[in-house]
Design an enzyme around this catalytic site. Structure first.
Site, PDB file in Angstrom:
ATOM      1  CD  GLN A  86      -3.562  -4.414   6.404  1.00  7.74           C
ATOM      2  OE1 GLN A  86      -3.635  -3.368   5.768  1.00  7.74           O
ATOM      3  NE2 GLN A  86      -4.020  -5.555   5.937  1.00  7.74           N
ATOM      4  CG  ASP A 145      -9.589  -0.090   4.815  1.00  5.13           C
ATOM      5  OD1 ASP A 145      -9.465  -0.523   3.661  1.00  5.13           O
ATOM      6  OD2 ASP A 145      -8.765  -0.316   5.724  1.00  5.13           O
ATOM      7  CE  LYS A 192      -3.814  -2.452   2.194  1.00  5.66           C
ATOM      8  NZ  LYS A 192      -4.686  -2.729   3.341  1.00  5.66           N
TER       9      LYS A 192
HETATM   10  N1  GUN Z   1      -7.027  -6.900   5.987  1.00  4.17           N
HETATM   11  C1  GUN Z   1      -7.430  -7.651   4.922  1.00  4.17           C
HETATM   12  N2  GUN Z   1      -7.997  -6.881   3.983  1.00  4.17           N
HETATM   13  C2  GUN Z   1      -7.958  -5.621   4.452  1.00  4.17           C
HETATM   14  C3  GUN Z   1      -8.398  -4.364   3.928  1.00  4.17           C
HETATM   15  O1  GUN Z   1      -8.955  -4.244   2.845  1.00  4.17           O
HETATM   16  N3  GUN Z   1      -8.157  -3.296   4.722  1.00  4.17           N
HETATM   17  C4  GUN Z   1      -7.566  -3.389   5.930  1.00  4.17           C
HETATM   18  N4  GUN Z   1      -7.395  -2.285   6.641  1.00  4.17           N
HETATM   19  N5  GUN Z   1      -7.159  -4.528   6.446  1.00  4.17           N
HETATM   20  C5  GUN Z   1      -7.359  -5.635   5.704  1.00  4.17           C
END
Ligand code: GUN
Length: 285
Positions: free
Chosen positions: A97, A120, A53
């Site tokens: 996350q 998100d 990311k």
């Molecule tokens: N863990 C697995 N997929 C995601 C996601 O799309 N966003 C976040 N923040 N954590 C995750």
């Protein structure tokens, strides 16, 4: 043989649009989109996702800042960090996350994120907004799947969609987003009896179960569109989706590979949401 939907290629094209949007925003309003990424603990998969990311942000000109904390951080400490980021004018998006260590109150953490920075789309406001069609941000993975279908001109309206996996991150928001586009949606999960009885009816099959090779050719209708959201690391280190790609690609009309399918789209839609947050901020300035 199915056409392979090339997530990397679609993602690259959206990312080049992102770059242009970022430059335009900087030129016209002096705002550089900023994303704060919070990673708690040492989960190896999460560390890889966060690194991806951050690199993706850099490539399109988004300024990312990362906050890494040991797994023993308290919910209160995490809430204080998020509250600081909520009022930081250089931060337009905040991402925590997941998964978080079990002692952390995840709901409280997600509800602390300002809805205008919830890139998100996990805040209750955004989840509720998905139900009534009034969300600020769409969750990145299902949003990426919608963009893949659009990019291949695959119609959704009136189609039978079957989603395998009912998680808050993928399955449930995916169902709501496709319902909003007038699909007939069924959601299956770990307790579903005779999964094949549902999957065989799917014009569009979205699989996000986290079980390698769960979907075999006998479970798929000839000509179906098969979207594999699974990312499973096998003991030999290789990545494997939830779909038997070899077998199912002989029967489907379209299929996404793993890796190189939905994965690159998830990160790309995070960039899109972050830029959108910054553009809204610039308008309000
Ligand atoms: N863990 C697995 N997929 C995601 C996601 O799309 N966003 C976040 N923040 N954590 C995750």
């Amino acid at each position: 043989m199915a056409k392979i939907i090339d997530g990397k290629k679609i993602a690259a094209s959206i990312r080049s649009d992102c770059k242009i949007r970022v430059e335009k925003l900087k030129d016209e309003s002096g705002v550089t989109p900023g994303l704060a990424v919070i990673l708690i603990g040492e989960d190896p998969a999460s560390s890889v996702y966060v690194r991806n990311k951050i690199e993706a942000c850099k490539a399109v000109g988004i300024k990312s800042s990362s906050y890494r904390h040991d797994a023993d951080i308290t919910t209160d400490e995490l809430v204080v960090l998020i509250e600081k980021l909520n009022i930081d004018p250089e931060v337009h998006g905040i991402l925590v996350q997941l998964p978080l260590p079990p002692h952390i109150d995840m709901e409280r953490v997600l509800e602390t994120i300002s809805i205008d920075k919830d890139v998100d789309g996990f805040h209750l406001y955004n989840v509720g907004g998905l139900v009534v069609g009034k969300m600020v941000f769409s969750p990145c993975t299902p949003y990426g799947v919608v963009k893949m279908l659009e990019s291949e001109n695959i119609p959704v309206e009136g189609q039978n969609v079957v989603i395998v996996g009912a998680s808050n991150i993928v399955g449930k928001p995916m169902a709501l987003m496709l319902m909003a586009r007038d699909a007939t949606v069924s959601i299956c999960h770990a307790k579903t009896r005779d999964l094949a009885q549902f999957t065989i009816l799917a014009d569009i099959l979205v699989v996000a179960a986290g079980v390698p090779n769960l979907i075999i050719p006998q479970m798929v209708k000839t000509g179906a569109v098969v979207i594999d959201v699974g990312i499973n690391r096998l003991p030999n280190g290789s990545l494997q989706g939830d779909v038997d790609f070899e077998g199912v690609s002989k029967k489907a009309s379209y299929i996404t590979p793993v890796p190189g399918g939905v994965g690159p789209m998830t990160v790309t839609m995070l960039l899109v949401n972050t830029i959108e947050a910054a553009e809204r901020h610039a308008v309000q300035k």
